[in-house]
Design a protein around this motif. Sequence first.
Motif, PDB file in Angstrom:
ATOM      1  N   LEU A   8       0.849  -1.405   0.398  1.00 29.80           N
ATOM      2  CA  LEU A   8       0.107   0.096  -0.257  1.00 29.80           C
ATOM      3  C   LEU A   8       0.936   1.030   0.013  1.00 29.80           C
ATOM      4  N   SER A   9       1.786   1.448   0.774  1.00 27.85           N
ATOM      5  CA  SER A   9       2.884   2.679   1.054  1.00 27.85           C
ATOM      6  C   SER A   9       3.085   2.875  -0.069  1.00 27.85           C
ATOM      7  N   PRO A  10       3.751   1.958  -0.906  1.00 33.59           N
ATOM      8  CA  PRO A  10       4.800   1.851  -1.870  1.00 33.59           C
ATOM      9  C   PRO A  10       3.584   2.623  -3.332  1.00 33.59           C
ATOM     10  N   SER A  11       2.597   1.976  -3.424  1.00 33.48           N
ATOM     11  CA  SER A  11       1.410   2.021  -4.508  1.00 33.48           C
ATOM     12  C   SER A  11       1.189   3.294  -4.115  1.00 33.48           C
ATOM     13  N   TYR A  12       1.165   3.952  -2.890  1.00 33.04           N
ATOM     14  CA  TYR A  12       0.606   5.039  -2.954  1.00 33.04           C
ATOM     15  C   TYR A  12       1.957   5.737  -3.377  1.00 33.04           C
ATOM     16  N   ALA A  13       3.054   6.286  -2.822  1.00 33.91           N
ATOM     17  CA  ALA A  13       4.575   6.161  -3.334  1.00 33.91           C
ATOM     18  C   ALA A  13       4.831   6.831  -4.628  1.00 33.91           C
ATOM     19  N   LYS A  14       4.265   5.305  -5.509  1.00 32.79           N
ATOM     20  CA  LYS A  14       4.384   5.368  -6.972  1.00 32.79           C
ATOM     21  C   LYS A  14       3.532   6.919  -7.029  1.00 32.79           C
ATOM     22  N   PHE A  15       1.945   6.928  -7.087  1.00 35.06           N
ATOM     23  CA  PHE A  15       1.362   7.587  -7.839  1.00 35.06           C
ATOM     24  C   PHE A  15       1.746   8.973  -7.153  1.00 35.06           C
ATOM     25  N   HIS A  16       2.280   9.479  -6.181  1.00 37.16           N
ATOM     26  CA  HIS A  16       2.006  10.797  -5.038  1.00 37.16           C
ATOM     27  C   HIS A  16       3.771  10.831  -6.349  1.00 37.16           C
ATOM     28  N   ASP A  17       4.220  10.451  -6.982  1.00 42.84           N
ATOM     29  CA  ASP A  17       5.782  10.661  -7.732  1.00 42.84           C
ATOM     30  C   ASP A  17       5.726  11.252  -9.105  1.00 42.84           C
ATOM     31  N   PHE A  18       4.239  10.613  -9.638  1.00 41.49           N
ATOM     32  CA  PHE A  18       4.133  10.097 -10.897  1.00 41.49           C
ATOM     33  C   PHE A  18       2.615  11.369 -10.769  1.00 41.49           C
ATOM     34  N   ILE A  19       2.289  11.875 -10.194  1.00 40.73           N
ATOM     35  CA  ILE A  19       1.821  13.112  -9.754  1.00 40.73           C
ATOM     36  C   ILE A  19       2.564  14.530  -9.945  1.00 40.73           C
ATOM     37  N   LEU A  20       3.773  14.312  -8.135  1.00 39.47           N
ATOM     38  CA  LEU A  20       4.463  15.177  -8.555  1.00 39.47           C
ATOM     39  C   LEU A  20       5.113  15.830  -9.754  1.00 39.47           C
ATOM     40  N   ASN A  21       6.089  14.423  -9.867  1.00 43.95           N
ATOM     41  CA  ASN A  21       7.191  14.083 -10.763  1.00 43.95           C
ATOM     42  C   ASN A  21       6.942  14.704 -12.213  1.00 43.95           C
ATOM     43  N   GLU A  22       5.615  14.062 -13.163  1.00 42.43           N
ATOM     44  CA  GLU A  22       5.033  14.212 -14.196  1.00 42.43           C
ATOM     45  C   GLU A  22       3.911  14.770 -13.850  1.00 42.43           C
ATOM     46  N   TYR A  23       2.627  14.604 -13.661  1.00 41.93           N
ATOM     47  CA  TYR A  23       1.626  15.249 -14.448  1.00 41.93           C
ATOM     48  C   TYR A  23       0.990  16.663 -13.805  1.00 41.93           C
ATOM     49  N   LEU A  24       1.933  17.048 -12.129  1.00 45.68           N
ATOM     50  CA  LEU A  24       1.297  18.232 -12.093  1.00 45.68           C
ATOM     51  C   LEU A  24       1.771  19.454 -13.395  1.00 45.68           C
ATOM     52  N   ALA A  25       3.411  19.013 -14.017  1.00 49.86           N
ATOM     53  CA  ALA A  25       3.894  19.659 -14.800  1.00 49.86           C
ATOM     54  C   ALA A  25       2.602  20.123 -16.003  1.00 49.86           C
ATOM     55  N   SER A  26       1.722  19.891 -16.829  1.00 51.42           N
ATOM     56  CA  SER A  26       1.047  19.879 -17.527  1.00 51.42           C
ATOM     57  C   SER A  26      -0.087  19.850 -17.303  1.00 51.42           C
ATOM     58  N   GLY A  27      -0.920  20.590 -15.535  1.00 51.22           N
ATOM     59  CA  GLY A  27      -1.410  21.076 -15.205  1.00 51.22           C
ATOM     60  C   GLY A  27      -1.783  21.477 -16.087  1.00 51.22           C
ATOM     61  N   ARG A  28      -3.315  22.002 -16.261  1.00 51.74           N
ATOM     62  CA  ARG A  28      -3.648  22.988 -17.599  1.00 51.74           C
ATOM     63  C   ARG A  28      -4.066  24.359 -16.759  1.00 51.74           C
ATOM     64  N   ALA A  29      -4.349  25.480 -16.881  1.00 52.72           N
ATOM     65  CA  ALA A  29      -3.786  26.620 -15.749  1.00 52.72           C
ATOM     66  C   ALA A  29      -5.963  27.518 -16.400  1.00 52.72           C
ATOM     67  N   THR A  30      -6.717  27.281 -17.465  1.00 52.60           N
ATOM     68  CA  THR A  30      -7.943  26.531 -17.383  1.00 52.60           C
ATOM     69  C   THR A  30      -8.917  25.888 -16.406  1.00 52.60           C
ATOM     70  N   VAL A  31      -9.788  25.866 -15.960  1.00 52.25           N
ATOM     71  CA  VAL A  31     -10.299  25.726 -14.705  1.00 52.25           C
ATOM     72  C   VAL A  31     -12.180  24.692 -15.621  1.00 52.25           C
ATOM     73  N   GLY A  32     -12.697  25.022 -16.583  1.00 44.79           N
ATOM     74  CA  GLY A  32     -13.770  24.668 -16.927  1.00 44.79           C
ATOM     75  C   GLY A  32     -14.181  23.534 -17.626  1.00 44.79           C
ATOM     76  N   LEU A  33     -14.904  22.857 -17.886  1.00 46.36           N
ATOM     77  CA  LEU A  33     -14.749  21.567 -18.735  1.00 46.36           C
ATOM     78  C   LEU A  33     -14.845  22.130 -20.146  1.00 46.36           C
ATOM     79  N   SER A  34     -15.549  22.979 -20.229  1.00 50.21           N
ATOM     80  CA  SER A  34     -15.769  23.970 -21.607  1.00 50.21           C
ATOM     81  C   SER A  34     -14.478  23.620 -22.364  1.00 50.21           C
ATOM     82  N   GLU A  35     -13.597  23.252 -21.316  1.00 55.64           N
ATOM     83  CA  GLU A  35     -12.083  23.992 -22.624  1.00 55.64           C
ATOM     84  C   GLU A  35     -11.205  22.441 -23.018  1.00 55.64           C
ATOM     85  N   LEU A  36     -12.001  21.753 -22.650  1.00 55.76           N
ATOM     86  CA  LEU A  36     -11.673  20.754 -22.864  1.00 55.76           C
ATOM     87  C   LEU A  36     -12.277  19.719 -24.571  1.00 55.76           C
ATOM     88  N   PRO A  37     -11.477  18.790 -24.512  1.00 53.83           N
ATOM     89  CA  PRO A  37     -12.228  18.629 -25.533  1.00 53.83           C
ATOM     90  C   PRO A  37     -13.890  17.617 -25.450  1.00 53.83           C
TER      91      PRO A  37
END
Length: 602
Positions: free
Chosen positions: A252-281
């Motif tokens: 469990l702890s490694p699973s959460y750590a793996k997902f945390h690292d993905f969010i922090l080190n990869e996904y966050l940098a791709s986070g969009r500045a817009t917030v509305g659903l209408s901004e998505l495809p």
Amino acid sequence: MKKSLIAFTLIAAITGCTSATDEANKSETKVAVAQQQESEKLALLFENYFNDSIDLSPISGTYVGLNEYNNKFSAPISAQSINNELEHEQTYLKQIEAIDKSKLEGQDLLSYEIFLRDRKLDIKGFEFNSHFMPLNQMYGIHNSFATLGSGKSAQPFNTVKDYQDFIERSQGFALYMDSVIISMREGVNKGYVLPAAIIEKILPQLAVHIVKDAKDSVFFGPVAMLANNEQISPSEKVKITSQYEDLILNTLSPSYAKFHDFILNEYLASGRATVGLSELPNGKAWYEYQIEKNTTLPLTAEEIHKFGQQEVARILAEMKQVKQQVGFSGDLKAFFKFLQEDPQFYWKNEAEVVKAYTDVKNDINSRLPALFEVFPRADYEVRAVEAFRAASSAGASYQSPAPDGSRPGIFYINTHNLKAQPKFILETLSIHEASPGHHFQISIQQEVQGLPMFRKFGGYTVFAEGWALYAESLGKEMGMFSDPYQWYGRLSDEQLRAMRLVVDTGLHAFGWSREQAIQFMVDNSSLALSDITAEVERYISIPGQALAYKTGQRAIREMRNNAEAQLGDKFDIKKFHTQVLIDGALPMPILAKKIQAWADNQ
């Protein structure tokens, strides 16, 4: 000769009548048999659908008390698993369309109409790639699984098998979380990504589960419960403790750590500045779908936005009346500041909050017979939201009881920030989350005899939240809100729901920014800034859900007003409430049709 002819004619006439009667009886019998056959086909269809749905989502089985699912987990996200879910819906749409509606009546006909509508709407939802954003700070398996494994939720921890079941289920969770990473990564490549402000709120929810000592994990809760368990032998307790330490530290702890690292080190940098659903495809159509799904009504974003603005203005005017009633001399903005800052309106600690809501529960329960004739058998208890999820959770929420009565309903109150839990919302919040709001409605739905399982444990946001907000409006009829500040709390709560109409549509249909939405709520309420920020981020994360409250309340109130006007002195408020609740959650158009039929028959 004439007498014989007359006799013969008379006998023939009598024989003809008998023959006609026999034919009529045969015809009625055929109709009854046909209806019975169609009813049985319908019941089997519903049973199979429910069972197949649980197979696809085994955790749902645990929540409805089907313990044979306690060791299972959903299939990892993949093209195949998504296609399986779509085929599941398409299969049952074909089956329900093959049922002869003309041979159904009563509850069967009601269930048919609901089921047909829902299958079509669920299939439509596959047009939108929600699996690319499968979780957020409000809803997600990362939080719900931790609650499940804490020992304080639906997952049972009474026998050795119970503990083994959760170990096995946890392996499925780890595999599923790996698939979430793959799906979210694909979402980034295709333009489906969460706003950066939302991504940041997920990180602490993950970090809290990354531990070096198993005893620091929320998942160690069931192990701590072993001390008082007389069903499990001492040697088995030692074995389970060792197994859970291994589970926490190596799965469990490694699973959460793996997902945390993905969010922090990869996904966050791709986070969009817009917030509305209408901004998505396909975002505009996606939001229109969310409106339809969450309100069950043919409403547009423009209509909802305008209705919200009208309600915000109306409620502000009523707030000014309270300000005058309590003798406050400043303007409304100064009154808001007074309510936000004066210590008299806030609790000192968590224990005070829980005690206050437990005490008011008894007061409210004593008043309910004035307006209701049907009551839930299940009880509920008040609990503080667990620390690991409190920072990003709603101010309050409700978890339904176990269908077999083994676990009460839970009214969760968030004590993370005591300034977000003013004393003046005590009565209105309790009515909404507990009785006669969510606890009342959901428990009665589970307890009604004869409802198909998909209705017992299904629901509609507009019905559940519309009912709870309507229930708040009954407060004065129950003799509550005699304190002007408690009445202000009622207005404050309704204002929150009115602002939601404006803000949700603003964010997702009219290009509002996160900051613009926050400022609108600051200008029109006395809510704490931290509470407003959490609310706005909630609307960003779950588009359309916040629209259900006021639209549902308005629909139920209109049904009541129409029935009162039609029936006059014959109108019975207790019987009206029974009619709304007794068939479980319904889409608003179907409920309105049902209430009108009831009024016509009075």
